[in-house]
Design an enzyme around this catalytic site. Structure first.
Site, PDB file in Angstrom:
ATOM      1  CE  LYS A   1      -2.614   1.229   3.646  1.00  0.00           C
ATOM      2  NZ  LYS A   1      -3.633   0.951   4.746  1.00  0.00           N
TER       3      LYS A   1
ATOM      4  NE  ARG B   1     -12.903   1.934  13.170  1.00  0.00           N
ATOM      5  CZ  ARG B   1     -12.227   2.154  11.932  1.00  0.00           C
ATOM      6  NH1 ARG B   1     -11.839   3.524  11.351  1.00  0.00           N
ATOM      7  NH2 ARG B   1     -11.911   1.580  10.934  1.00  0.00           N
TER       8      ARG B   1
ATOM      9  CB  SER C   1      -5.907   6.451   9.038  1.00  0.00           C
ATOM     10  OG  SER C   1      -5.390   5.763  10.226  1.00  0.00           O
TER      11      SER C   1
HETATM   12  O1  PNS Z   1      -4.263  -0.118  10.225  1.00  0.00           O
HETATM   13  P1  PNS Z   1      -4.392  -1.228   9.469  1.00  0.00           P
HETATM   14  O2  PNS Z   1      -3.981  -0.830   7.925  1.00  0.00           O
HETATM   15  O3  PNS Z   1      -5.983  -1.911   9.534  1.00  0.00           O
HETATM   16  O4  PNS Z   1      -3.457  -2.334   9.896  1.00  0.00           O
HETATM   17  C1  PNS Z   1      -3.672  -3.578   9.143  1.00  0.00           C
HETATM   18  C2  PNS Z   1      -2.517  -4.532   9.902  1.00  0.00           C
HETATM   19  C3  PNS Z   1      -1.161  -3.949   9.912  1.00  0.00           C
HETATM   20  C4  PNS Z   1      -2.746  -5.162  10.891  1.00  0.00           C
HETATM   21  C5  PNS Z   1      -2.506  -5.754   8.802  1.00  0.00           C
HETATM   22  O5  PNS Z   1      -2.381  -5.112   7.463  1.00  0.00           O
HETATM   23  C6  PNS Z   1      -1.196  -6.779   8.856  1.00  0.00           C
HETATM   24  O6  PNS Z   1      -1.412  -7.622   9.707  1.00  0.00           O
HETATM   25  N1  PNS Z   1      -0.291  -6.778   7.895  1.00  0.00           N
HETATM   26  C7  PNS Z   1       0.800  -7.496   8.109  1.00  0.00           C
HETATM   27  C8  PNS Z   1       0.521  -8.682   7.128  1.00  0.00           C
HETATM   28  C9  PNS Z   1      -0.183  -9.873   7.484  1.00  0.00           C
HETATM   29  O7  PNS Z   1       0.308 -10.470   8.609  1.00  0.00           O
HETATM   30  N2  PNS Z   1      -1.430 -10.397   6.892  1.00  0.00           N
HETATM   31  C10 PNS Z   1      -2.325 -11.176   7.348  1.00  0.00           C
HETATM   32  C11 PNS Z   1      -2.022 -12.420   6.760  1.00  0.00           C
HETATM   33  S1  PNS Z   1      -2.441 -12.589   5.200  1.00  0.00           S
END
Ligand code: PNS
Length: 151
Positions: A40, A89, A126
């Site tokens: 992203k 939320r 955000s």
């Molecule tokens: O603030 P966000 O963008 O909702 O956070 C999302 C987050 C960072 C928790 C999520 O994207 C994440 O865990 N990313 C790391 C990659 C991962 O472990 N994905 C899940 C298994 S596919």
């Protein structure tokens, strides 16, 4: 107990700050994990998101802000987290988080705990803050005052 609160935090909001405050009171150590998101395109570089979160967390002696890339499950193992902590939320958050919790349990055997978002902050995200910033809207009240000058 060691907790890990992960997110993109692009940028951190008052909702995130509320979860950091409440989660820090529940554990010995709280890691706030900032995702270095390779997929992203973030508005703010990871260094700036870390700096914002360090300002927000400065008043809590048991909170440490770290950056991670790759899988959250691997970060949980690396930092010795007993559980992940997330803010919920609404039901859409729950649907998404329920699936992620299953994946992270399968990969790392790590539990996911949830804190219900403060009812006055359920509309804050955000992405809403980024939208306001894009059109010169007033973000005071949606982001912690201590990071306004970094936005
Ligand atoms: O603030 P966000 O963008 O909702 O956070 C999302 C987050 C960072 C928790 C999520 O994207 C994440 O865990 N990313 C790391 C990659 C991962 O472990 N994905 C899940 C298994 S596919």
């Amino acid at each position: 107990m060691i907790l890990l609160f992960p997110g993109s935090f692009d940028p951190p909001t008052c909702g995130h700050a509320d979860i950091i405050k409440r989660a820090s009171q529940l554990c010995d150590k709280l890691y706030v994990g900032v995702l270095v998101n390779i997929k992203k395109q973030c508005l703010y570089p990871v260094e700036k998101r870390v700096e914002m979160l360090r300002r927000i967390s400065a008043v809590y002696s048991n909170v440490e802000v770290i950056a991670f890339d790759g899988l959250l499950a691997d970060a949980a193992k690396k930092f010795g987290a007993d559980a992940l902590i997330k803010g919920l939320r609404n039901s859409a958050d729950y649907q998404y988080e329920r699936d992620m919790a299953q994946i992270n349990m399968a990969l790392a055997g790590v539990e996911t705990l949830y804190l219900q978002a403060d009812q006055s902050r359920t509309a804050v995200s955000s992405s809403v803050v980024r939208e306001l910033l894009a059109f010169n809207g007033d973000v005071a009240g949606f982001v912690p005052e201590c990071i306004i000058d970094l936005l």
